[in-house]
Every structure is written in C-alpha cells, then in structure tokens.
Design a protein around this motif. Sequence first.
Motif, PDB file in Angstrom:
ATOM      1  N   LEU A  23      17.128  24.575  32.564  1.00  0.00           N
ATOM      2  CA  LEU A  23      17.326  25.904  33.366  1.00  0.00           C
ATOM      3  C   LEU A  23      18.274  25.567  34.607  1.00  0.00           C
ATOM      4  CD1 LEU A  23      16.569  28.641  34.113  1.00  0.00           C
ATOM      5  CD2 LEU A  23      14.752  27.898  35.317  1.00  0.00           C
ATOM      6  N   LEU A  58      12.412  26.621  27.733  1.00  0.00           N
ATOM      7  CA  LEU A  58      12.854  26.581  29.097  1.00  0.00           C
ATOM      8  C   LEU A  58      11.493  26.841  29.884  1.00  0.00           C
ATOM      9  CD1 LEU A  58      16.106  28.687  28.627  1.00  0.00           C
ATOM     10  CD2 LEU A  58      15.929  26.367  29.134  1.00  0.00           C
ATOM     11  N   SER A  59      10.798  27.749  29.501  1.00  0.00           N
ATOM     12  CA  SER A  59       9.914  28.180  30.371  1.00  0.00           C
ATOM     13  C   SER A  59       8.521  26.890  30.271  1.00  0.00           C
ATOM     14  CB  SER A  59       8.772  29.384  29.661  1.00  0.00           C
ATOM     15  OG  SER A  59       9.595  30.583  29.673  1.00  0.00           O
ATOM     16  N   PHE A  62       9.706  24.273  32.742  1.00  0.00           N
ATOM     17  CA  PHE A  62       9.811  24.914  34.180  1.00  0.00           C
ATOM     18  C   PHE A  62       8.396  25.327  34.608  1.00  0.00           C
ATOM     19  CE2 PHE A  62      11.098  27.354  37.777  1.00  0.00           C
ATOM     20  CZ  PHE A  62      12.136  26.702  38.555  1.00  0.00           C
ATOM     21  N   PHE A  67       8.557  33.972  30.694  1.00  0.00           N
ATOM     22  CA  PHE A  67      10.023  34.058  30.190  1.00  0.00           C
ATOM     23  C   PHE A  67      10.556  34.957  31.183  1.00  0.00           C
ATOM     24  CE2 PHE A  67      13.043  35.950  27.087  1.00  0.00           C
ATOM     25  CZ  PHE A  67      14.097  35.024  27.265  1.00  0.00           C
ATOM     26  N   ILE A  70      11.858  33.357  34.257  1.00  0.00           N
ATOM     27  CA  ILE A  70      13.170  32.512  33.790  1.00  0.00           C
ATOM     28  C   ILE A  70      14.270  33.576  33.782  1.00  0.00           C
ATOM     29  CG2 ILE A  70      14.380  31.422  32.087  1.00  0.00           C
ATOM     30  CD1 ILE A  70      12.418  29.839  33.183  1.00  0.00           C
TER      31      ILE A  70
END
Length: 233
Positions: A23, A58-59, A62, A67, A70
């Motif tokens: 990210l 990605l979630s 991070f 989502f 994001i």
Amino acid sequence: MDQIIEFFKHLIDPKWIIAHGGLYLILGIVFAETGLFVGFFLPGDSLLFVAGIYGQELSDHFFNVPFVVIMTMIAVTGVIGNMVGYWFGKKSGPLLFKRKDTFLFKKKHLWQAKEFYDKYGGGAIFISRFLPVVRTFAPIVAGIVNMERKKFMFWNVIGSFCWVFSMMLAGHYLDKAFPNLKEHLEWIIIIIIVITTLPVAIKFIFGKSPIHSHFDEFGNPIEQPPVKEEIKS
C-alpha cells in the motif's frame, strides 16, 4: 545505473509494486502521477485495477483494515496529489512553458492538457482522472489558468474517488467472478494500458492543437480567439 533502470522498469509493473511495496508504494505512485509532472509515465489505471484484485492481501498487510478504507486512503492521496499539482501550477506556470524538454518533461504534454482544459472547463479535472498523462498535467494547468479553488476542489474530490473506486472495485469483483484472473494479469494489464492510452496517443500523434495561435511559449495570451458574429434575425 543498471539498478536504477531496473527499478524504473519495476515501477511500471503493477504486480511487482504490490508484491514489493504494498500500500505504501501504491500511495506514493498515485501521489506522484497525480501531483508531479515527472510521474506521468506511472501505471495509474492498471495499478489500481490490480490493487483491487489483491485487495484482501493489501488489507491483511495493513492492520487488517476493511478494503473500503484502503480505497479511501488511495483516493485521498489522489486528491492531495492534484492539490500539489494545482499549487505548483499557480507558482511555476510561466516557467514550465519556458522550460526546455527533458527525458521526464515534454512541453507538448503541458500544451495538450491546456487544450483539454480549455475544451472541457472545470469538468476536465474529472475527465482527466481517467486519461493517462493528461491527469498528471491537468491540475497543473488548472493552477496556471487560476481556476477557482472551490471549483477545482469539487471536481478534484469527485474525480479522485470515482477513479479509484471504479478501478479497484472492477478488479475486486472481477476477481471474485473469475477466480483464475490472477493467472492472466499480464494480458489484463496490457489490455488496460491499450484501452486507456490509445485515445491519448492518437491525439498526441495526429491531433493538431489550435492553442499555439493564442498563447506564447510562456502560456500568456497573444491574441483573442475569433468571435463569431451573431446573426440577427
């Protein structure tokens, strides 16, 4: 030098970006492409689409945020990027028209964005989000022509959220509908690049801009466009 060249090659590979930078690198690239004229070559559309496909990863990496968080973070970064471009245009506009071409800066891109802005007005900030190269220079041109700040921010916010959410949601839901989508990422990226860049490339190559007859090399008006006389009934 070879390492630098190799790094720039990776910067146009969305799959590599997500695998190695996650990210944080996505945010940096979106900011650069929407706010710095040196970022016009970066893969905004294909990067967002592939990021949507890898949205869950990605979630997970991070803090397990949803989502939608994001996507919101990326959209806000796009807003900030355009704000920087707008500010840069207001402060340095005339110098950009005077600047000589370099490897990372082509004056024709600036002229193209200026013509695009003159044609579509405030809506150009929204439309440009979906056009590579143009989206990099449009906010700079908006600053150069002193577009009203509130009007700019309205189209800036709407455009950024529509661009980011549409691209990432498309990747996210197409991946759910077609689980084998990740196996064909190379072809998908090529198709997205062709679809998004072809109209711009055609305009750059074949389009003839009338803008040069009305502005000098510094972006200052040198003559008024011809006004059509109204036909009295």
